[in-house]
Motif scaffolding. Structure first.
Motif, short mmCIF file in Angstrom:
data_model
loop_
_atom_site.label_atom_id
_atom_site.label_comp_id
_atom_site.label_asym_id
_atom_site.label_seq_id
_atom_site.Cartn_x
_atom_site.Cartn_y
_atom_site.Cartn_z
N THR A 35 4.52 0.48 -2.31
CA THR A 35 5.03 1.59 -1.51
C THR A 35 3.99 2.01 -0.48
N LEU A 47 2.09 -1.66 8.12
CA LEU A 47 2.81 -2.58 9.00
C LEU A 47 2.69 -4.02 8.51
N ARG A 61 4.84 -4.43 5.43
CA ARG A 61 6.25 -4.31 5.80
C ARG A 61 6.77 -5.64 6.36
N MET A 62 5.94 -6.32 7.13
CA MET A 62 6.32 -7.61 7.68
C MET A 62 6.23 -8.73 6.64
N PRO A 109 8.91 -9.59 2.64
CA PRO A 109 10.02 -10.55 2.51
C PRO A 109 9.54 -11.99 2.32
N GLN A 160 10.94 -6.75 -5.29
CA GLN A 160 10.69 -5.33 -5.04
C GLN A 160 11.95 -4.48 -5.14
N GLU A 211 13.90 -3.56 -2.81
CA GLU A 211 14.07 -2.70 -1.64
C GLU A 211 14.06 -3.58 -0.39
N LYS A 212 14.96 -3.29 0.54
CA LYS A 212 14.97 -4.01 1.81
C LYS A 212 13.86 -3.53 2.72
N LYS A 213 13.51 -2.26 2.61
CA LYS A 213 12.44 -1.69 3.41
C LYS A 213 11.34 -1.19 2.48
N LEU A 214 10.13 -1.16 3.00
CA LEU A 214 9.01 -0.66 2.22
C LEU A 214 9.20 0.83 1.94
N PRO A 215 9.38 1.21 0.66
CA PRO A 215 9.64 2.63 0.35
C PRO A 215 8.38 3.49 0.55
N TRP A 216 8.61 4.78 0.70
CA TRP A 216 7.49 5.69 0.89
C TRP A 216 6.74 5.92 -0.41
#
Length: 203
Positions: free
Chosen positions: A121, A177, A180-181, A184, A195, A197-202
């Motif tokens: 995260t 960043l 995040r890249m 995947p 993970q 999650e499609k996006k990096l969670p906070w």
């Protein structure tokens, strides 16, 4: 390709966690990834971007973070020590001092404890970098400077604290960043656990 064989750990304070981390030292794929990361760090060690007077952005810590997320604390600490010795042999910068090797190992340990076999995260990335800057770069780094040079510990502590405080948001931003890249790709290669999650969670 087979799915990741082990579940995520909720915390690193368990026998199972350290048993799994120790087992990574016997896995050829993990050792190959660790060696690749070490080679990448050597290749970019001299690359830096100036942001102010005597302030530079370095990028080796990004590779260290990925290495520790994939390989775990045992391999990460070993690579931190070995990598520091190799880097000194290739690019010596003053006399050898084992304190800096210890700092490299401590930084790898912190990254691994926050990122290995867990849901990655933004908060964990930020906390890991904060602790490295505060305890390793400022705390230990000031102690090594005090032992090597003539000025007092508080002088080096204050100087390092200002520098690391200024650089912290930049380093955290780049770290977030970067992951995040890269997550995947790491998931696709089964180098990290799924993970969810499609996006990096906070957090």
């Amino acid at each position: 390709m087979a799915q990741f064989s082990k579940a995520l750990f909720s915390h690193p304070f368990s026998r199972a966690y350290w048993k799994e981390a120790s087992a990574e030292t016997r896995r050829v794929r993990i050792l190959a990834i660790a060696a690749l990361c070490m080679a990448l760090k050597m290749a970019i060690a001299s690359f830096r971007i100036p942001v102010a007077d005597n302030l530079y952005v370095y990028f080796t810590y990004l590779i260290t973070a990925v290495q520790c997320a994939v390989c775990g604390p045992v391999v990460g600490v070993l690579c931190g020590g070995i990598g520091d010795l190799i880097e000194f042999a290739i690019h010596p910068n003053g006399p050898f001092f084992p304190g800096y090797t210890l700092s490299s190992m401590a930084g790898a340990l912190i990254f691994a404890l926050f990122l290995y076999r867990t849901k990655i995260t933004v908060l964990k990335l930020a906390l890991s970098r904060f602790l490295i800057n505060l305890f390793v770069n400022v705390g230990l780094g000031s102690l090594w400077s005090y032992m090597l040079y003539s000025k007092g510990y508080l002088y080096y502590f204050a100087k390092s604290l200002v520098k690391n405080t200024i650089m912290l948001p930049i380093e955290i931003g780049l770290l977030v960043l970067f992951f995040r890249m890269l997550i995947p790709f790491l998931e696709g290669k089964n180098w990290i656990a799924p993970q969810g999650e499609k996006k990096l969670p906070w957090w």
